[in-house]
Design an enzyme around this catalytic site. Structure first.
Site, PDB file in Angstrom:
ATOM      1  CE  LYS A  10      -3.792  -2.415   2.389  1.00 26.11           C
ATOM      2  NZ  LYS A  10      -4.590  -2.512   3.642  1.00 26.11           N
ATOM      3  CE1 TYR A  50      -9.345  -3.717   0.961  1.00 27.65           C
ATOM      4  CE2 TYR A  50      -8.697  -1.556   0.167  1.00 27.65           C
ATOM      5  CZ  TYR A  50      -8.406  -2.714   0.851  1.00 27.65           C
ATOM      6  OH  TYR A  50      -7.162  -2.884   1.425  1.00 27.65           O
ATOM      7  NE  ARG A  86      -5.681 -12.824   4.935  1.00 23.34           N
ATOM      8  CZ  ARG A  86      -6.476 -11.755   5.002  1.00 23.34           C
ATOM      9  NH1 ARG A  86      -6.358 -10.763   4.127  1.00 23.34           N
ATOM     10  NH2 ARG A  86      -7.371 -11.653   5.944  1.00 23.34           N
ATOM     11  NE  ARG A 103      -1.622  -5.866   7.338  1.00 24.13           N
ATOM     12  CZ  ARG A 103      -2.721  -6.439   6.858  1.00 24.13           C
ATOM     13  NH1 ARG A 103      -3.235  -7.509   7.437  1.00 24.13           N
ATOM     14  NH2 ARG A 103      -3.320  -5.942   5.786  1.00 24.13           N
ATOM     15  CG  ASN A 113      -3.428  -2.627   7.154  1.00 13.94           C
ATOM     16  OD1 ASN A 113      -3.298  -2.168   6.021  1.00 13.94           O
ATOM     17  ND2 ASN A 113      -4.502  -3.280   7.540  1.00 13.94           N
ATOM     18  CG  HIS A 116      -4.950  -6.605  -0.279  1.00 14.57           C
ATOM     19  ND1 HIS A 116      -6.118  -6.869   0.386  1.00 14.57           N
ATOM     20  CD2 HIS A 116      -4.934  -7.416  -1.361  1.00 14.57           C
ATOM     21  CE1 HIS A 116      -6.788  -7.794  -0.285  1.00 14.57           C
ATOM     22  NE2 HIS A 116      -6.091  -8.145  -1.348  1.00 14.57           N
ATOM     23  CD  GLU A 127      -8.363  -9.698  -3.485  1.00 21.17           C
ATOM     24  OE1 GLU A 127      -7.166 -10.015  -3.304  1.00 21.17           O
ATOM     25  OE2 GLU A 127      -9.171  -9.532  -2.547  1.00 21.17           O
TER      26      GLU A 127
HETATM   27  P1  ATP Z   1      -6.561  -6.156   3.407  1.00 17.63           P
HETATM   28  O1  ATP Z   1      -7.854  -6.539   2.707  1.00 17.63           O
HETATM   29  O2  ATP Z   1      -6.183  -4.723   3.222  1.00 17.63           O
HETATM   30  O3  ATP Z   1      -5.471  -7.136   3.163  1.00 17.63           O
HETATM   31  P2  ATP Z   1      -7.486  -7.486   5.652  1.00 17.63           P
HETATM   32  O4  ATP Z   1      -7.991  -8.530   4.709  1.00 17.63           O
HETATM   33  O5  ATP Z   1      -6.545  -7.919   6.724  1.00 17.63           O
HETATM   34  O6  ATP Z   1      -6.788  -6.300   4.931  1.00 17.63           O
HETATM   35  P3  ATP Z   1     -10.129  -6.403   5.688  1.00 17.63           P
HETATM   36  O7  ATP Z   1     -11.123  -6.830   6.685  1.00 17.63           O
HETATM   37  O8  ATP Z   1     -10.252  -6.924   4.288  1.00 17.63           O
HETATM   38  O9  ATP Z   1      -8.707  -6.741   6.291  1.00 17.63           O
HETATM   39  O10 ATP Z   1     -10.117  -4.821   5.658  1.00 17.63           O
HETATM   40  C1  ATP Z   1      -9.576  -4.116   4.562  1.00 17.63           C
HETATM   41  C2  ATP Z   1      -8.852  -2.886   5.062  1.00 17.63           C
HETATM   42  O11 ATP Z   1      -9.791  -1.985   5.623  1.00 17.63           O
HETATM   43  C3  ATP Z   1      -7.854  -3.174   6.170  1.00 17.63           C
HETATM   44  O12 ATP Z   1      -6.566  -3.451   5.663  1.00 17.63           O
HETATM   45  C4  ATP Z   1      -7.862  -1.899   6.978  1.00 17.63           C
HETATM   46  O13 ATP Z   1      -6.968  -0.937   6.437  1.00 17.63           O
HETATM   47  C5  ATP Z   1      -9.267  -1.390   6.793  1.00 17.63           C
HETATM   48  N1  ATP Z   1     -10.099  -1.789   7.939  1.00 17.63           N
HETATM   49  C6  ATP Z   1     -10.632  -3.006   8.178  1.00 17.63           C
HETATM   50  N2  ATP Z   1     -11.328  -3.029   9.315  1.00 17.63           N
HETATM   51  C7  ATP Z   1     -11.238  -1.778   9.816  1.00 17.63           C
HETATM   52  C8  ATP Z   1     -11.746  -1.140  10.976  1.00 17.63           C
HETATM   53  N3  ATP Z   1     -12.491  -1.798  11.854  1.00 17.63           N
HETATM   54  N4  ATP Z   1     -11.432   0.158  11.162  1.00 17.63           N
HETATM   55  C9  ATP Z   1     -10.687   0.844  10.283  1.00 17.63           C
HETATM   56  N5  ATP Z   1     -10.168   0.301   9.165  1.00 17.63           N
HETATM   57  C10 ATP Z   1     -10.443  -0.982   8.929  1.00 17.63           C
HETATM   58 MG    MG Z   2      -9.202  -8.114   3.040  1.00 17.05          MG
END
Ligand code: ATP
Ligand code: MG
Length: 138
Positions: A10, A50, A86, A103, A113, A116, A127
């Site tokens: 990111k 997303y 992951r 992370r 973070n 992705h 994706e």
């Molecule tokens: P990513 O999809 O980015 O790899 P992830 O799969 O670990 O992350 P997701 O649940 O898909 O997590 O959320 C996508 C992104 O949205 C996260 O990387 C984070 O930046 C943001 N995000 C998710 N949950 C929250 C939350 N509760 N508050 C703020 N931001 C969030």
């Molecule tokens: Mg995700």
């Protein structure tokens, strides 16, 4: 079983010069880079990426963040690549991410973070089609 998954570094990871560190860890693990590019992601692409989070409170923020600077998109291939990656990236909230994960070693905030990675093989296929419409190299 060999799988292919999507990794994004990111904008925060690119700004902090972590492209090499993150890619090194992936290669050191024995996984193969089969797609690689630096790009500014169009908003429509990020919104589609997303889509599962549309309507949630953080949707706008996370889309804005992904569009705030260049990202690296990588297609990564190898045995159980989806789960392996992951685990290497660590929990979504870096405060809960295990030390030794990307992370857990380099991030403190869920808003920044760093990476992705696809959550399961079906998401990976969707994706990869979004980020590598031209296909991958294998
Ligand atoms: P990513 O999809 O980015 O790899 P992830 O799969 O670990 O992350 P997701 O649940 O898909 O997590 O959320 C996508 C992104 O949205 C996260 O990387 C984070 O930046 C943001 N995000 C998710 N949950 C929250 C939350 N509760 N508050 C703020 N931001 C969030
Ligand atoms: Mg995700």
């Amino acid at each position: 079983m060999s799988e292919t998954t999507l990794v994004l570094i990111k904008p925060g990871g690119v700004k902090r010069n972590l492209i090499g560190e993150i890619t090194r860890r992936i290669e050191q693990r024995g996984l193969n880079v089969v797609g690689l590019k630096l790009m500014r992601a169009p908003r429509e692409l990020v919104e589609a990426h997303y889509a599962e989070h549309q309507g949630k409170g953080f949707f706008e923020d996370v889309v804005n963040y992904l569009c705030s600077g260049p990202v690296v998109a990588m297609a990564i291939q190898g045995p159980n690549a989806v789960k392996a990656i992951r685990t290497m990236m660590g929990a979504t909230n870096p405060i809960e991410a295990t030390p030794g994960s990307v992370r857990g070693d380099f991030a403190l905030s869920i808003d920044d973070n760093l990476t992705h990675s696809s959550s399961d093989p079906e998401a990976a296929a969707n994706e990869l089609a979004l980020w590598f419409p031209e296909g991958i190299v294998s």
